[in-house]
Design a protein around this motif. Structure first.
Motif, PDB file in Angstrom:
ATOM      1  N   LEU A 236      17.835 -23.988 -15.614  1.00  0.00           N
ATOM      2  CA  LEU A 236      18.337 -23.830 -14.243  1.00  0.00           C
ATOM      3  C   LEU A 236      18.707 -22.367 -14.045  1.00  0.00           C
ATOM      4  CD1 LEU A 236      19.566 -24.455 -11.501  1.00  0.00           C
ATOM      5  CD2 LEU A 236      21.561 -25.394 -12.646  1.00  0.00           C
ATOM      6  N   ILE A 237      18.040 -21.753 -13.117  1.00  0.00           N
ATOM      7  CA  ILE A 237      18.280 -20.339 -12.837  1.00  0.00           C
ATOM      8  C   ILE A 237      19.053 -20.245 -11.540  1.00  0.00           C
ATOM      9  CG2 ILE A 237      17.103 -18.174 -12.270  1.00  0.00           C
ATOM     10  CD1 ILE A 237      14.944 -19.134 -14.317  1.00  0.00           C
ATOM     11  N   ASP A 238      20.230 -19.681 -11.618  1.00  0.00           N
ATOM     12  CA  ASP A 238      21.101 -19.634 -10.451  1.00  0.00           C
ATOM     13  C   ASP A 238      20.702 -18.447  -9.572  1.00  0.00           C
ATOM     14  OD1 ASP A 238      23.056 -20.536  -8.832  1.00  0.00           O
ATOM     15  OD2 ASP A 238      24.717 -19.649  -9.946  1.00  0.00           O
ATOM     16  N   THR A 239      20.615 -18.702  -8.266  1.00  0.00           N
ATOM     17  CA  THR A 239      20.246 -17.608  -7.364  1.00  0.00           C
ATOM     18  C   THR A 239      21.411 -17.282  -6.444  1.00  0.00           C
ATOM     19  OG1 THR A 239      19.453 -19.222  -5.773  1.00  0.00           O
ATOM     20  CG2 THR A 239      17.817 -18.241  -7.224  1.00  0.00           C
ATOM     21  N   PRO A 240      21.588 -15.998  -6.119  1.00  0.00           N
ATOM     22  CA  PRO A 240      22.632 -15.663  -5.149  1.00  0.00           C
ATOM     23  C   PRO A 240      22.178 -16.099  -3.766  1.00  0.00           C
ATOM     24  CG  PRO A 240      21.464 -13.685  -5.833  1.00  0.00           C
ATOM     25  CD  PRO A 240      20.830 -14.833  -6.558  1.00  0.00           C
ATOM     26  N   GLY A 241      23.124 -16.537  -2.948  1.00  0.00           N
ATOM     27  CA  GLY A 241      22.734 -17.146  -1.682  1.00  0.00           C
ATOM     28  C   GLY A 241      22.655 -16.204  -0.501  1.00  0.00           C
ATOM     29  N   HIS A 242      23.224 -15.016  -0.624  1.00  0.00           N
ATOM     30  CA  HIS A 242      23.357 -14.225   0.594  1.00  0.00           C
ATOM     31  C   HIS A 242      22.260 -13.204   0.815  1.00  0.00           C
ATOM     32  CE1 HIS A 242      25.025 -11.530   3.610  1.00  0.00           C
ATOM     33  NE2 HIS A 242      25.648 -12.607   4.035  1.00  0.00           N
ATOM     34  N   VAL A 243      22.005 -12.953   2.066  1.00  0.00           N
ATOM     35  CA  VAL A 243      20.968 -12.049   2.541  1.00  0.00           C
ATOM     36  C   VAL A 243      20.994 -10.668   1.869  1.00  0.00           C
ATOM     37  CG1 VAL A 243      22.495 -11.863   4.535  1.00  0.00           C
ATOM     38  CG2 VAL A 243      20.322 -10.738   4.612  1.00  0.00           C
ATOM     39  N   ASP A 244      22.162 -10.103   1.597  1.00  0.00           N
ATOM     40  CA  ASP A 244      22.218  -8.776   0.980  1.00  0.00           C
ATOM     41  C   ASP A 244      21.552  -8.776  -0.382  1.00  0.00           C
ATOM     42  OD1 ASP A 244      23.689  -8.000   3.074  1.00  0.00           O
ATOM     43  OD2 ASP A 244      25.479  -7.459   1.951  1.00  0.00           O
ATOM     44  N   PHE A 245      21.548  -9.920  -1.015  1.00  0.00           N
ATOM     45  CA  PHE A 245      21.048  -9.963  -2.381  1.00  0.00           C
ATOM     46  C   PHE A 245      19.652 -10.577  -2.443  1.00  0.00           C
ATOM     47  CE2 PHE A 245      25.649 -10.285  -2.271  1.00  0.00           C
ATOM     48  CZ  PHE A 245      25.971  -9.119  -2.924  1.00  0.00           C
ATOM     49  N   SER A 246      18.924 -10.502  -1.329  1.00  0.00           N
ATOM     50  CA  SER A 246      17.651 -11.214  -1.262  1.00  0.00           C
ATOM     51  C   SER A 246      16.657 -10.693  -2.297  1.00  0.00           C
ATOM     52  CB  SER A 246      17.071 -11.158   0.138  1.00  0.00           C
ATOM     53  OG  SER A 246      16.632  -9.862   0.410  1.00  0.00           O
ATOM     54  N   TYR A 247      16.801  -9.437  -2.711  1.00  0.00           N
ATOM     55  CA  TYR A 247      15.900  -8.945  -3.745  1.00  0.00           C
ATOM     56  C   TYR A 247      16.168  -9.666  -5.066  1.00  0.00           C
ATOM     57  CZ  TYR A 247      13.711  -6.011  -7.222  1.00  0.00           C
ATOM     58  OH  TYR A 247      12.966  -5.585  -8.268  1.00  0.00           O
ATOM     59  N   GLU A 248      17.431  -9.872  -5.377  1.00  0.00           N
ATOM     60  CA  GLU A 248      17.769 -10.633  -6.583  1.00  0.00           C
ATOM     61  C   GLU A 248      17.251 -12.065  -6.474  1.00  0.00           C
ATOM     62  OE1 GLU A 248      21.779 -10.427  -7.916  1.00  0.00           O
ATOM     63  OE2 GLU A 248      21.875  -8.259  -7.726  1.00  0.00           O
ATOM     64  N   VAL A 249      17.357 -12.617  -5.259  1.00  0.00           N
ATOM     65  CA  VAL A 249      16.838 -13.975  -5.056  1.00  0.00           C
ATOM     66  C   VAL A 249      15.346 -13.996  -5.365  1.00  0.00           C
ATOM     67  CG1 VAL A 249      16.430 -15.827  -3.404  1.00  0.00           C
ATOM     68  CG2 VAL A 249      18.544 -14.515  -3.292  1.00  0.00           C
ATOM     69  N   SER A 250      14.624 -12.998  -4.860  1.00  0.00           N
ATOM     70  CA  SER A 250      13.176 -13.010  -5.036  1.00  0.00           C
ATOM     71  C   SER A 250      12.812 -12.927  -6.517  1.00  0.00           C
ATOM     72  CB  SER A 250      12.514 -11.876  -4.248  1.00  0.00           C
ATOM     73  OG  SER A 250      12.624 -10.658  -4.944  1.00  0.00           O
ATOM     74  N   ARG A 251      13.630 -12.231  -7.317  1.00  0.00           N
ATOM     75  CA  ARG A 251      13.354 -12.134  -8.755  1.00  0.00           C
ATOM     76  C   ARG A 251      13.664 -13.441  -9.462  1.00  0.00           C
ATOM     77  NH1 ARG A 251       9.516  -9.913  -9.197  1.00  0.00           N
ATOM     78  NH2 ARG A 251       9.553 -10.511  -7.039  1.00  0.00           N
ATOM     79  N   SER A 252      14.743 -14.099  -9.077  1.00  0.00           N
ATOM     80  CA  SER A 252      15.014 -15.357  -9.771  1.00  0.00           C
ATOM     81  C   SER A 252      13.984 -16.412  -9.376  1.00  0.00           C
ATOM     82  CB  SER A 252      16.453 -15.848  -9.574  1.00  0.00           C
ATOM     83  OG  SER A 252      16.986 -15.440  -8.369  1.00  0.00           O
ATOM     84  N   LEU A 253      13.473 -16.333  -8.138  1.00  0.00           N
ATOM     85  CA  LEU A 253      12.399 -17.253  -7.751  1.00  0.00           C
ATOM     86  C   LEU A 253      11.154 -17.009  -8.605  1.00  0.00           C
ATOM     87  CD1 LEU A 253      12.553 -17.249  -3.845  1.00  0.00           C
ATOM     88  CD2 LEU A 253      13.465 -18.941  -5.433  1.00  0.00           C
ATOM     89  N   ALA A 254      10.884 -15.724  -8.867  1.00  0.00           N
ATOM     90  CA  ALA A 254       9.674 -15.385  -9.613  1.00  0.00           C
ATOM     91  C   ALA A 254       9.748 -15.889 -11.053  1.00  0.00           C
ATOM     92  CB  ALA A 254       9.444 -13.876  -9.587  1.00  0.00           C
ATOM     93  N   ALA A 255      10.960 -16.195 -11.533  1.00  0.00           N
ATOM     94  CA  ALA A 255      11.106 -16.698 -12.897  1.00  0.00           C
ATOM     95  C   ALA A 255      10.912 -18.215 -12.975  1.00  0.00           C
ATOM     96  CB  ALA A 255      12.479 -16.308 -13.439  1.00  0.00           C
TER      97      ALA A 255
END
Ligand code: GTP
Length: 597
Positions: free
Chosen positions: A77-96
């Motif tokens: 389970l890879i936790d993703t940050p929920g907020h718009v400012d961190f969307s780049y981090e979200v995109s990386r956790s999605l890629a994993a």
């Protein structure tokens, strides 16, 4: 582990829709955390995250799960940050991941940021498992929102799972669905190692902990690693998995998720999105998607008490160890003294950083109004990047460009009017509008980022009784009719109040600021003009009238203790005065004038 038994997934959810609670239930159900050790929101470690109820840093947890087919799977389970400012981090956790659980509150429906992250997941070819949470709530409308979700992702409403993360209903079914629907990872075990960094966290005791997902080959403790974007090599000190406590392993193979501890000293050497390979046998090609975090919003941060300046510098350096996106450089302001110009990914990033500085380092801070980055081109062809309005160049300007974003607003249909009015007032251009269901619309706008950083969220919330949500992403820049407005006290510009604004709004800004300051600055021995000016042209003026300040005359009778109190109070007030030219300005005035309302 055999890749066929691995499932890598994340949970896409809006803040408060129950992601942490669901993660807690999954930890319990898979038995990795014993019931008596369970504390709420096990995975959110930073205090400030727990307090504000938001997840900032993504983390991964490895869960053994015996599915209905009796095989034991490894669920990461890879936790993703929920907020718009961190969307780049979200995109990386999605890629994993190969799949995502789309978790939506059954009493609220989907929100704009969730939708944005969902689209990102679909673009990344992730299998989507739609889930409605909180079905135990009396206000839940599972049928209505199941239809909505089915419409958005193109499935049958009956495919939408219904769970309660709180009571645990449906969570076991969800885990079986994850095993059944999400594809296992595929990679070449014999190729040179390639792993993607999806998170990187500074830990006081262990140094930088880098979270990776292995795509090809194997990473083992015996070898040095190389960061492919910088070619820098580092010693490998430890490899492990979080289950959920850190546990050492000998190596990580295809599809596995875990952490590396290396000789890296700060997170900027181990950046999210970068590819890790073996130094001895490096891979030829970097995994796609690496991007430098780019600050979009700037603000000056100043200590209330000037002697705290070195503390602020140390604190910023410490935060930067853990935050590759935070940038800062020293600046001085006539009004506020010594401080730092800091760059952030967005408003929330700014707010969180400021709160952490105040809380963890015990600092009292003043921040200037946030501004975006402008490109100013002069008639002679010179170009300036302006991150601070007071550095706006003088002379003949050819054009000014400002960053723009593509914004998506989701709202109940009844608020379409007020939202259009707001966006138009903020120089927005409507790109399109869709009904997600009978009473919910998605509106897409192009908007200048500068218009969003200035209390847009608050306005949106107050015009829609809190029901609308916004997501935005950078869309390049546009030429705009912008001017710098200065605020002058007795003829002298107060740098902290200079702002770059659209020409049509410059007059309103000038009037508002001069009015505010007239009210906030106490009368002085002489009259003080407060002016707003564009270059040499004054566009607004107020006067602070002169008086002899004699507070004691207000005291009738001879109550000596009251007189003393007043004198002391006055003395205290004096201490917090700043001199701007000949004018004494209480620090309070700066703070109030700089706050948005
Ligand atoms: P962030 O960590 O901020 O992203 O929030 P989150 O999405 O993790 O939400 P969290 O798990 O903190 O849940 C938000 C609130 O909803 C908490 O008060 C939970 O107790 C509550 N909640 C979560 N799941 C359920 C549920 O199934 N039923 C009910 N009634 N409440 C729930």
């Amino acid at each position: 582990t055999d890749p066929a038994l691995i499932r890598n997934f994340c949970i896409i959810a809006h803040i408060d829709h129950g992601k942490s609670t669901l993660a807690d239930r999954i930890l319990q159900l898979t038995g990795v955390v014993e019931d008596r050790q369970m504390r709420a929101q096990y995975l959110d470690r930073m205090d400030i995250e727990r307090e504000r109820g938001i997840t900032i840093k993504s983390q991964a947890v490895r869960l053994p799960y015996k599915a209905v087919d009796d095989a034991t799977y490894v669920l990461n389970l890879i936790d993703t940050p929920g907020h718009v400012d961190f969307s780049y981090e979200v995109s990386r956790s999605l890629a994993a991941c190969e799949g995502a659980v789309l978790l939506v509150d059954a009493a609220q429906g989907i929100e704009a940021q969730t939708l944005a992250n969902l689209y990102m997941a679909i673009e990344n070819d992730l299998a989507i498992i739609p889930v409605l949470n909180k079905i135990d709530l009396p206000a839940a409308q599972p049928e209505k929102y199941a239809a909505e979700l089915a419409g958005i992702i193109g499935c049958d409403p009956s495919d939408v799972l219904k769970v309660s993360a709180k009571t645990g209903i449906g969570v076991d079914d969800l885990l079986n669905e994850i095993v059944a629907k999400i594809p296992h990872p595929v990679g070449d075990p014999d190729a040179p190692a390639r792993a993607m960094i999806f998170d990187s966290v500074y830990d006081t005791y262990r140094g930088v902990v880098t979270y990776v997902r292995v795509v090809d080959g194997e990473l083992t403790t015996r070898e040095r690693i190389q960061m492919m974007s910088s070619k820098a090599t580092h010693e490998m000190l430890e490899i492990g998995v979080s289950s959920p406590e850190p546990t050492k392993v000998a190596g990580l193979g295809v599809g596995e998720v875990g952490y590396l501890i290396t000789g890296v000293k700060d997170v900027r050497q181990s950046r999210v999105g970068d590819t890790v390979t073996s130094a001895a046998k490096p891979a030829a090609e970097i995994l796609s998607g690496y991007r430098d975090p780019k600050p979009m919003v700037f603000s000056g941060l100043y200590p209330m008490d000037g002697t705290d300046y070195p503390v602020l510098r140390d604190a910023l350096e410490k935060l930067q160890l853990n935050d590759a996106a935070l940038v800062f450089e020293p600046e001085t302001s006539v009004a506020l003294g010594f401080g730092f110009r800091c760059g952030f990914l967005g408003l929330l990033h700014l707010e969180i950083t400021r709160a952490r500085l105040e809380r963890e380092f015990n600092l009292d801070l003043i921040s200037t109004a946030p501004n975006v980055v402008y490109q100013v081109v002069m008639e002679d062809g010179t170009e300036y990047t302006v991150t601070n309005p007071s550095e706006y160049p003088e002379g003949k300007i050819e054009e000014v460009r400002e960053p723009i974003v593509r914004g998506t607003v989701l709202s109940p249909a009844e608020f379409v009017g007020p939202i259009m009015e707001l966006c138009q007032g903020r120089r927005g251009t409507l790109l399109g509008m869709d009904y997600l269901s009978e009473d919910r619309v998605e509106m897409r706008y192009t908007l200048p980022l500068a218009e969003i950083v200035f209390d847009f969220f608050d306005q949106l919330k107050s015009r829609t009784r809190g029901y609308a949500s916004l997501d935005y992403e950078p869309q390049g820049e546009q030429v705009a009719d912008l001017v710098k407005v200065d605020i002058l006290l007795q003829g002298e510009a107060v740098d902290a109040f200079s702002a770059i604004v659209h020409k049509e709004k410059s007059y309103a800004y000038g009037v508002e600021m001069t009015k505010k300051l007239r009210e906030l600055i106490p009368r002085q021995q002489y009259e003080v003009p407060v002016q707003a000016a564009i270059g040499a042209r004054v566009i607004a003026r107020e006067n602070i009238r002169a008086i002899r300040k004699d507070v004691l005359s207000k005291c009738y009778g001879g109550d000596i203790s009251r007189k003393r109190k007043l004198l002391e109070k006055q003395k205290e007030g004096k201490k917090k005065m700043k001199m701007v030219g000949r004018v004494e300005v209480p620090q309070e005035a700066f703070i109030s004038a700089l706050s948005a309302d």
